[in-house]
Design a protein around this motif. Structure first.
Motif, mmCIF file in Angstrom:
data_model
loop_
_atom_site.group_PDB
_atom_site.id
_atom_site.type_symbol
_atom_site.label_atom_id
_atom_site.label_comp_id
_atom_site.label_asym_id
_atom_site.label_seq_id
_atom_site.Cartn_x
_atom_site.Cartn_y
_atom_site.Cartn_z
ATOM 1 N N GLU A 5 83.697 -111.402 25.376
ATOM 2 C CA GLU A 5 82.606 -110.375 25.984
ATOM 3 C C GLU A 5 81.337 -110.882 26.181
ATOM 4 O O GLU A 5 80.619 -110.762 27.232
ATOM 5 C CB GLU A 5 82.896 -108.555 26.357
ATOM 6 C CG GLU A 5 81.934 -108.225 27.613
ATOM 7 C CD GLU A 5 82.985 -108.428 28.853
ATOM 8 O OE1 GLU A 5 81.946 -108.742 29.733
ATOM 9 O OE2 GLU A 5 84.431 -108.920 29.355
ATOM 10 N N HIS A 6 80.764 -111.246 24.794
ATOM 11 C CA HIS A 6 79.417 -111.879 24.372
ATOM 12 C C HIS A 6 78.871 -112.863 24.673
ATOM 13 O O HIS A 6 78.226 -112.855 25.355
ATOM 14 C CB HIS A 6 79.654 -111.777 23.007
ATOM 15 C CG HIS A 6 78.288 -111.457 22.196
ATOM 16 N ND1 HIS A 6 77.000 -110.973 22.582
ATOM 17 C CD2 HIS A 6 78.348 -112.768 21.556
ATOM 18 C CE1 HIS A 6 75.870 -111.969 21.893
ATOM 19 N NE2 HIS A 6 76.778 -112.995 21.613
ATOM 20 N N LEU A 7 80.144 -113.444 25.219
ATOM 21 C CA LEU A 7 80.862 -114.699 25.229
ATOM 22 C C LEU A 7 79.751 -115.623 27.014
ATOM 23 O O LEU A 7 79.223 -115.986 27.650
ATOM 24 C CB LEU A 7 81.442 -115.622 24.811
ATOM 25 C CG LEU A 7 81.458 -117.479 24.878
ATOM 26 C CD1 LEU A 7 79.620 -118.441 25.393
ATOM 27 C CD2 LEU A 7 82.310 -118.593 24.883
ATOM 28 N N ALA A 8 80.560 -114.265 27.257
ATOM 29 C CA ALA A 8 80.658 -114.025 28.988
ATOM 30 C C ALA A 8 78.721 -113.797 29.282
ATOM 31 O O ALA A 8 78.919 -113.811 30.395
ATOM 32 C CB ALA A 8 81.412 -113.001 28.818
ATOM 33 N N ASN A 9 78.902 -112.396 28.663
ATOM 34 C CA ASN A 9 77.465 -111.502 28.916
ATOM 35 C C ASN A 9 76.523 -112.953 29.170
ATOM 36 O O ASN A 9 75.472 -113.532 29.170
ATOM 37 C CB ASN A 9 77.012 -110.716 27.935
ATOM 38 C CG ASN A 9 77.805 -109.228 28.386
ATOM 39 O OD1 ASN A 9 78.634 -109.379 29.142
ATOM 40 N ND2 ASN A 9 78.488 -108.873 27.500
ATOM 41 N N ARG A 10 76.455 -113.611 27.958
ATOM 42 C CA ARG A 10 75.491 -114.887 27.676
ATOM 43 C C ARG A 10 75.039 -115.525 28.912
ATOM 44 O O ARG A 10 74.591 -116.075 29.507
ATOM 45 C CB ARG A 10 75.845 -115.694 26.312
ATOM 46 C CG ARG A 10 75.480 -114.633 24.705
ATOM 47 C CD ARG A 10 75.626 -115.524 23.716
ATOM 48 N NE ARG A 10 75.117 -116.840 24.003
ATOM 49 C CZ ARG A 10 75.344 -117.894 22.535
ATOM 50 N NH1 ARG A 10 76.666 -117.460 22.359
ATOM 51 N NH2 ARG A 10 74.889 -118.713 22.280
ATOM 52 N N VAL A 11 76.506 -115.865 29.128
ATOM 53 C CA VAL A 11 76.521 -117.069 30.365
ATOM 54 C C VAL A 11 76.099 -116.216 31.624
ATOM 55 O O VAL A 11 75.853 -116.970 32.789
ATOM 56 C CB VAL A 11 78.558 -117.888 30.988
ATOM 57 C CG1 VAL A 11 78.276 -118.260 32.326
ATOM 58 C CG2 VAL A 11 78.558 -118.379 30.210
ATOM 59 N N ARG A 12 76.561 -115.095 31.937
ATOM 60 C CA ARG A 12 76.052 -114.023 33.116
ATOM 61 C C ARG A 12 74.760 -113.954 32.931
ATOM 62 O O ARG A 12 73.739 -114.426 33.878
ATOM 63 C CB ARG A 12 76.642 -112.954 32.343
ATOM 64 C CG ARG A 12 77.932 -112.337 33.066
ATOM 65 C CD ARG A 12 78.201 -111.536 33.213
ATOM 66 N NE ARG A 12 79.374 -111.396 33.631
ATOM 67 C CZ ARG A 12 80.290 -110.363 32.253
ATOM 68 N NH1 ARG A 12 79.366 -110.617 30.929
ATOM 69 N NH2 ARG A 12 81.516 -110.596 32.828
ATOM 70 N N GLU A 13 74.256 -114.204 32.328
ATOM 71 C CA GLU A 13 72.879 -114.403 31.243
ATOM 72 C C GLU A 13 71.431 -115.497 31.762
ATOM 73 O O GLU A 13 70.879 -115.484 32.969
ATOM 74 C CB GLU A 13 71.646 -113.683 29.834
ATOM 75 C CG GLU A 13 72.325 -112.735 29.500
ATOM 76 C CD GLU A 13 72.123 -112.357 28.170
ATOM 77 O OE1 GLU A 13 71.334 -112.718 27.657
ATOM 78 O OE2 GLU A 13 72.355 -111.348 27.208
ATOM 79 N N LYS A 14 72.152 -116.452 31.592
ATOM 80 C CA LYS A 14 71.950 -117.786 32.577
ATOM 81 C C LYS A 14 72.073 -117.591 33.313
ATOM 82 O O LYS A 14 70.934 -118.543 34.394
ATOM 83 C CB LYS A 14 72.621 -118.604 30.999
ATOM 84 C CG LYS A 14 72.525 -118.971 30.506
ATOM 85 C CD LYS A 14 70.426 -119.206 29.801
ATOM 86 C CE LYS A 14 70.638 -120.114 29.465
ATOM 87 N NZ LYS A 14 69.329 -120.586 29.139
ATOM 88 N N PHE A 15 73.019 -117.254 34.539
ATOM 89 C CA PHE A 15 73.006 -117.778 36.101
ATOM 90 C C PHE A 15 72.637 -116.874 36.183
ATOM 91 O O PHE A 15 72.698 -116.257 38.006
ATOM 92 C CB PHE A 15 74.950 -117.451 36.332
ATOM 93 C CG PHE A 15 75.586 -118.946 35.316
ATOM 94 C CD1 PHE A 15 74.396 -119.714 34.625
ATOM 95 C CD2 PHE A 15 76.748 -118.667 35.503
ATOM 96 C CE1 PHE A 15 75.371 -121.019 34.821
ATOM 97 C CE2 PHE A 15 77.832 -120.033 34.757
ATOM 98 C CZ PHE A 15 76.852 -120.762 34.494
ATOM 99 N N VAL A 16 71.858 -115.846 35.778
ATOM 100 C CA VAL A 16 71.121 -114.408 36.888
ATOM 101 C C VAL A 16 70.317 -114.769 38.334
ATOM 102 O O VAL A 16 70.409 -113.899 38.943
ATOM 103 C CB VAL A 16 70.396 -113.138 35.439
ATOM 104 C CG1 VAL A 16 69.414 -113.904 35.506
ATOM 105 C CG2 VAL A 16 70.506 -111.932 36.204
ATOM 106 N N GLU A 17 70.196 -115.794 37.697
ATOM 107 C CA GLU A 17 68.980 -116.514 38.844
ATOM 108 C C GLU A 17 69.601 -116.787 40.111
ATOM 109 O O GLU A 17 69.056 -117.530 40.889
ATOM 110 C CB GLU A 17 67.670 -116.388 38.533
ATOM 111 C CG GLU A 17 67.010 -115.308 37.571
ATOM 112 C CD GLU A 17 65.253 -115.781 36.983
ATOM 113 O OE1 GLU A 17 64.512 -116.731 37.473
ATOM 114 O OE2 GLU A 17 64.974 -115.460 36.253
ATOM 115 N N LEU A 18 70.738 -117.436 39.838
ATOM 116 C CA LEU A 18 70.778 -118.655 40.582
ATOM 117 C C LEU A 18 71.885 -118.197 41.370
ATOM 118 O O LEU A 18 72.922 -116.739 40.837
ATOM 119 C CB LEU A 18 72.366 -119.272 39.659
ATOM 120 C CG LEU A 18 72.057 -120.513 38.769
ATOM 121 C CD1 LEU A 18 72.792 -121.163 38.196
ATOM 122 C CD2 LEU A 18 71.104 -121.054 39.414
ATOM 123 N N PRO A 19 72.042 -118.539 42.964
ATOM 124 C CA PRO A 19 72.398 -117.928 43.731
ATOM 125 C C PRO A 19 73.935 -118.239 43.587
ATOM 126 O O PRO A 19 74.352 -119.672 43.202
ATOM 127 C CB PRO A 19 72.018 -118.861 45.308
ATOM 128 C CG PRO A 19 70.953 -119.277 44.780
ATOM 129 C CD PRO A 19 70.495 -119.352 43.164
#
Length: 92
Positions: A5-19
Protein backbone atom coordinates in the motif's frame (compact mmCIF):
# COMPACT_ATOMS: atom_id res chain seq x y z
CA UNK A 1 -0.95 -8.75 1.41
CA UNK A 2 -1.70 -8.55 -2.30
CA UNK A 3 0.28 -5.35 -2.86
CA UNK A 4 2.36 -2.86 -0.92
CA UNK A 5 0.00 0.00 0.00
CA UNK A 6 2.90 2.39 0.69
CA UNK A 7 4.25 1.79 -2.81
CA UNK A 8 0.74 2.25 -4.27
CA UNK A 9 0.43 5.60 -2.48
CA UNK A 10 3.75 6.74 -3.93
CA UNK A 11 2.51 5.92 -7.44
CA UNK A 12 -0.78 7.73 -6.71
CA UNK A 13 1.18 10.84 -5.72
CA UNK A 14 3.03 10.82 -9.05
CA UNK A 15 -0.18 10.40 -11.05
CA UNK A 16 -2.39 12.80 -9.09
CA UNK A 17 -2.32 15.55 -11.74
CA UNK A 18 -2.69 13.28 -14.78
CA UNK A 19 -6.10 12.97 -16.41
CA UNK A 20 -7.55 9.58 -17.35
CA UNK A 21 -5.77 7.55 -14.63
CA UNK A 22 -7.72 4.70 -13.09
CA UNK A 23 -6.82 1.94 -10.66
CA UNK A 24 -7.89 -1.68 -10.99
CA UNK A 25 -7.25 -4.57 -8.68
CA UNK A 26 -6.25 -7.50 -10.86
CA UNK A 27 -3.75 -10.35 -11.08
CA UNK A 28 -3.47 -10.39 -7.28
CA UNK A 29 -2.26 -6.80 -7.18
CA UNK A 30 -3.08 -3.27 -8.28
CA UNK A 31 -2.68 -1.77 -11.73
CA UNK A 32 -2.69 1.88 -12.75
CA UNK A 33 -4.22 2.50 -16.15
CA UNK A 34 -3.45 5.62 -18.18
CA UNK A 35 -5.79 6.24 -21.11
CA UNK A 36 -7.16 2.72 -20.59
CA UNK A 37 -3.70 1.11 -20.92
CA UNK A 38 -1.75 -0.47 -18.10
CA UNK A 39 1.31 1.60 -17.27
CA UNK A 40 2.16 0.53 -13.68
CA UNK A 41 1.40 -2.63 -11.72
CA UNK A 42 2.15 -3.55 -8.12
CA UNK A 43 2.20 -7.10 -6.78
CA UNK A 44 3.44 -7.55 -3.21
CA UNK A 45 6.61 -5.39 -3.04
CA UNK A 46 7.29 -5.44 -6.78
CA UNK A 47 6.59 -2.60 -9.17
CA UNK A 48 6.19 -3.23 -12.89
CA UNK A 49 6.22 -0.27 -15.31
CA UNK A 50 5.79 0.30 -18.99
CA UNK A 51 8.86 2.37 -19.93
CA UNK A 52 9.73 4.32 -23.06
CA UNK A 53 11.93 2.00 -25.18
CA UNK A 54 14.47 4.83 -25.46
CA UNK A 55 15.05 4.49 -21.70
CA UNK A 56 15.35 0.70 -21.67
CA UNK A 57 19.16 0.55 -21.41
CA UNK A 58 19.16 3.02 -18.51
CA UNK A 59 16.41 1.12 -16.73
CA UNK A 60 18.19 -2.22 -17.10
CA UNK A 61 21.39 -0.66 -15.71
CA UNK A 62 19.39 0.16 -12.57
CA UNK A 63 18.58 -3.54 -12.04
CA UNK A 64 15.04 -3.42 -13.38
CA UNK A 65 14.23 -6.75 -15.01
CA UNK A 66 12.62 -6.81 -18.48
CA UNK A 67 9.38 -8.77 -18.74
CA UNK A 68 7.55 -8.65 -22.12
CA UNK A 69 7.93 -4.90 -22.65
CA UNK A 70 7.38 -4.09 -18.99
CA UNK A 71 10.10 -3.60 -16.40
CA UNK A 72 9.98 -4.93 -12.87
CA UNK A 73 11.75 -3.83 -9.70
CA UNK A 74 11.25 -4.08 -5.95
CA UNK A 75 10.12 -1.41 -3.51
CA UNK A 76 13.59 -1.47 -1.92
CA UNK A 77 15.40 -0.83 -5.21
CA UNK A 78 12.88 1.84 -6.11
CA UNK A 79 13.34 3.58 -2.78
CA UNK A 80 17.12 3.54 -3.21
CA UNK A 81 16.79 4.96 -6.71
CA UNK A 82 14.09 7.59 -6.14
CA UNK A 83 15.84 10.26 -8.22
CA UNK A 84 15.94 7.98 -11.27
CA UNK A 85 12.25 7.14 -10.75
CA UNK A 86 11.42 10.86 -10.71
CA UNK A 87 13.37 11.48 -13.90
CA UNK A 88 11.93 8.47 -15.75
CA UNK A 89 8.30 9.28 -14.92
CA UNK A 90 8.22 12.98 -15.79
CA UNK A 91 6.90 12.30 -19.27
CA UNK A 92 3.88 10.24 -18.16
Amino acid sequence: MAYNEHLANRVREKFVELPNVTEKEMMGGLTFMYNDKMCVGIIKDELMCRIDPALADTVIEKNWLPNNGLYKTTNERLYNDRQQWNENTKGL
